[in-house]
Design an enzyme around this catalytic site. Structure first.
Site, short mmCIF file in Angstrom:
data_model
loop_
_atom_site.label_atom_id
_atom_site.label_comp_id
_atom_site.label_asym_id
_atom_site.label_seq_id
_atom_site.Cartn_x
_atom_site.Cartn_y
_atom_site.Cartn_z
CG LEU A 71 2.94 1.72 1.65
CD1 LEU A 71 2.08 2.07 0.65
CD2 LEU A 71 3.57 1.08 1.73
CB CYS A 72 0.67 6.25 4.83
SG CYS A 72 -0.53 7.22 3.92
#
Length: 114
Positions: A71-72
């Protein structure tokens, strides 16, 4: 192979990737200031934050056989991290397409957008 999943598809991906009920991982690769701005609540998975730039030195903290979704902010950095992990022998990987921005839009509007 890296799967591409939207935040709303993550529970189904986890169920398929960890059919014996093992605890999957969301690896948040954003910077500390981003984590302070917005973060997801771990629900049915463990959450670990390792900024992308620190990952090579902290690779030993991760289990190569554990289903891991990266996740970013929007999904570009996390895709690069997933590719890096795949190169290092990780078996079950996903990129959370749209990142935390999509998470806020699709799953939890209480997560601030930035």
């Amino acid at each position: 192979m890296i799967d591409h999943v939207r935040p709303t598809q993550l529970p189904a991906w986890f169920a398929a990737a960890a059919p014996q009920g093992g605890r999957p991982l969301v690896l948040d690769v954003r910077e500390p200031w981003e984590l302070q701005t917005a973060s997801v609540r771990a629900d049915g998975f463990d959450l670990l934050a390792i900024p992308m730039g620190e990952l090579p030195g902290r690779l030993a903290e991760l289990d190569r056989s554990r289903p891991t979704a990266c996740l970013c902010h929007h999904g570009a950095r996390s895709l690069r991290v997933a590719a890096f992990l795949e190169h290092h022998g990780f078996e079950s990987l996903a990129n959370i397409t749209g990142g935390i921005d999509a998470w806020s839009h699709e799953c939890d509007p209480g997560v601030p957008r930035y």
